[in-house]
Design an enzyme around this catalytic site. Structure first.
Site, PDB file in Angstrom:
ATOM      1  CE  LYS A 173     179.843  36.968   8.846  1.00 31.16           C
ATOM      2  NZ  LYS A 173     180.007  37.170  10.307  1.00 31.16           N
ATOM      3  CE  LYS A 175     176.992  39.846   7.758  1.00 27.23           C
ATOM      4  NZ  LYS A 175     176.785  39.475   9.175  1.00 27.23           N
ATOM      5  CG  ASP A 200     176.289  36.164  10.042  1.00 23.71           C
ATOM      6  OD1 ASP A 200     175.248  35.780  10.608  1.00 23.71           O
ATOM      7  OD2 ASP A 200     177.010  37.087  10.481  1.00 23.71           O
ATOM      8  CD  GLU A 225     178.324  34.814  12.324  1.00 25.90           C
ATOM      9  OE1 GLU A 225     179.060  34.689  11.329  1.00 25.90           O
ATOM     10  OE2 GLU A 225     178.367  35.799  13.075  1.00 25.90           O
ATOM     11  CE  LYS A 274     179.797  40.125  15.696  1.00 25.72           C
ATOM     12  NZ  LYS A 274     178.471  40.394  15.095  1.00 25.72           N
TER      13      LYS A 274
HETATM   14  C1  NPQ Z   1     177.854  39.986  12.131  1.00 23.26           C
HETATM   15  N1  NPQ Z   1     179.216  41.874  11.181  1.00 23.26           N
HETATM   16  O1  NPQ Z   1     178.755  39.181  12.205  1.00 23.26           O
HETATM   17  C2  NPQ Z   1     178.060  41.480  11.945  1.00 23.26           C
HETATM   18  C3  NPQ Z   1     176.808  42.148  11.597  1.00 23.26           C
HETATM   19  C4  NPQ Z   1     176.818  43.617  11.437  1.00 23.26           C
HETATM   20  C5  NPQ Z   1     181.091  42.066   9.688  1.00 23.26           C
HETATM   21  O2  NPQ Z   1     179.366  40.549   9.383  1.00 23.26           O
HETATM   22  C6  NPQ Z   1     176.631  48.614  11.868  1.00 23.26           C
HETATM   23  C7  NPQ Z   1     176.680  48.095  13.155  1.00 23.26           C
HETATM   24  C8  NPQ Z   1     176.665  47.768  10.815  1.00 23.26           C
HETATM   25  C9  NPQ Z   1     176.714  46.751  13.363  1.00 23.26           C
HETATM   26  C10 NPQ Z   1     176.771  45.489   9.937  1.00 23.26           C
HETATM   27  C11 NPQ Z   1     179.799  41.420  10.062  1.00 23.26           C
HETATM   28  C12 NPQ Z   1     176.718  46.389  11.005  1.00 23.26           C
HETATM   29  C13 NPQ Z   1     176.737  45.868  12.292  1.00 23.26           C
HETATM   30  C14 NPQ Z   1     176.823  44.142  10.172  1.00 23.26           C
HETATM   31  C15 NPQ Z   1     176.788  44.491  12.491  1.00 23.26           C
HETATM   32  O3  NPQ Z   1     176.735  39.549  12.269  1.00 23.26           O
HETATM   33 MG    MG Z   2     177.157  37.497  12.732  1.00 26.36          MG
END
Ligand code: NPQ
Ligand code: MG
Length: 381
Positions: A173, A175, A200, A225, A274
């Site tokens: 995935k 960003k 995402d 996402e 989550k």
């Molecule tokens: C998501 N995580 O799916 C989240 C977003 C995210 C692994 O992509 C600190 C606290 C840092 C919360 C970084 C992944 C963060 C956070 C990313 C959440 O959207």
């Molecule tokens: Mg996400």
């Protein structure tokens, strides 16, 4: 005292003490999303004690209210001044009774989840069972994917993708945000072919970008996402009608009701679960079951958890409808050393084993926890 069936079965537990620790861990590498770049992770570790046993929960609220409205300072306040008194000195038949016991407090799902998940760990230990068994999990290992943050260049991104594919991860995935989307996906398809790939956006677009997002359709992505606003459902439904690529909702699915609304309005075809966002394991299981009923696949998201929160997630992801690889990767991608020893590992074929010991089933290195703790609080019944 009345004797409950649950007591005979050994599920009854009493919460005698609650403690909070504010923990700060440096990240192995920066992590950048559409809402910003971070270099470390700060979170609240919740401990619940009862019957000579202890349960652990990790709060996924962040320093800043950028992923969601919750923050560490806010969660600390809410747990200490409101949630603690709703659970302390109380006897529960089952950890699923924690979330309803906290309904008087509106919202604050991440704060509630940290308390609730600690109670699940405690209750599982009380039963001598693994958390997965207690949750109703059916898998002995879960499929692991990675979330690769926004990089400084496409070459940096390509290097990260190469590394994670070589490590065995079952899906990639990336960003995305306006200005870092179609070109990045095109580069990955050009260089790595038809790998399992998704993006995402963390709510970085508006419905006005629909035509632009349609350009992603030709890349055969597993899903997009959370392209639109963090609490939106209706525009996602409009966007999904214009996209071939399945939309997966993350931020918008903050409750069972939000999931029901999203499914009813066909705002997504996949849901990211989550437990922090939903208020804990019990609410997550309800969303999981709802999605199974409607034929919506789910996968387990990640919030850069330490090994403690990561272990909690692994147990939940062992439930049957978690059919897509999740954002639960090896500890070493985030924290070296992690707070648990041994850390979470991923096999060469992209699987993470579900711990089999009592509760979350991982060994916490309390010296490391201690060394990373910047604030503490404790209260007894
Ligand atoms: C998501 N995580 O799916 C989240 C977003 C995210 C692994 O992509 C600190 C606290 C840092 C919360 C970084 C992944 C963060 C956070 C990313 C959440 O959207
Ligand atoms: Mg996400």
């Amino acid at each position: 005292m009345a004797i409950h069936a649950a007591d005979i079965l050994g599920t009854v537990f009493r919460i005698e003490r609650l403690s909070l620790r504010l923990v700060r861990l440096p990240l192995v590498a920066f992590f950048e999303t559409s809402f910003g770049r971070v270099y470390d992770k700060t979170f609240i570790l919740v401990t619940l004690d009862g019957d000579g046993l202890q349960g652990l929960g990790e709060c996924v609220a962040d320093v800043d209210p950028y992923y969601s409205s919750e923050t560490n300072v806010g969660a600390w306040h809410v747990i200490k001044d409101f949630l603690a008194s709703l659970v302390l000195g109380k006897t529960f038949d089952h950890p699923r009774d924690l979330f309803p016991a906290m309904t008087r407090v509106r919202g604050h799902h991440m704060a509630k989840a940290a308390v609730e998940m600690a109670a699940w760990d405690l209750a599982a230990r009380r039963q001598g069972a693994s958390l997965a068994t207690m949750l109703g999990g059916t898998r002995t290992a879960i499929a692991s994917g990675v979330s690769i943050g926004i990089q400084d260049s496409l070459d940096d991104l390509a290097a990260k993708v190469r590394k994670e594919l070589d490590a065995g991860y079952r899906r990639i995935k990336i960003k995305v945000k306006p200005g870092w989307d179609v070109d990045a996906v095109e580069m990955i398809r050009d260089r790595f072919g038809s790998i399992p790939l998704m993006v995402d956006a963390n709510a970085a677009y508006t419905i006005g970008a629909a035509a632009h997002l349609q350009a992603l359709d030709r890349f055969g992505l597993m899903m997009i996402e959370q392209p639109l606003d963090y609490d939106d459902i209706r525009d996602h439904a409009a966007l999904q009608r214009r996209l071939e690529t399945p939309i997966c909702l993350d931020e918008s699915i903050h409750s069972v009701r939000a999931a029901e609304d999203a499914i009813a309005l066909q705002a997504c075809r996949i849901i990211n679960i989550k437990p922090g966002r939903l208020g804990g394991h019990a609410e997550s299981i309800r969303v999981h079951d709802l999605c199974a009923w409607h034929g919506i696949p789910v996968w387990h998201g990640g919030m850069l958890e330490s090994g403690i929160g990561r272990a909690q997630n692994i147990h939940l992801a062992s439930l049957r409808n978690f059919t897509l690889p999740g954002d639960i990767a090896a500890s070493r991608r985030y924290f070296v050393p992690d707070l648990i020893d041994p850390p979470i590992e991923v096999s060469r074929d992209g699987l993470v084993a579900v711990p089999t010991g009592p509760g979350i089933g991982v060994h916490v290195d309390w010296d490391r926890v201690q060394a990373s703790t910047t604030e503490t609080y404790e209260v007894r019944a």
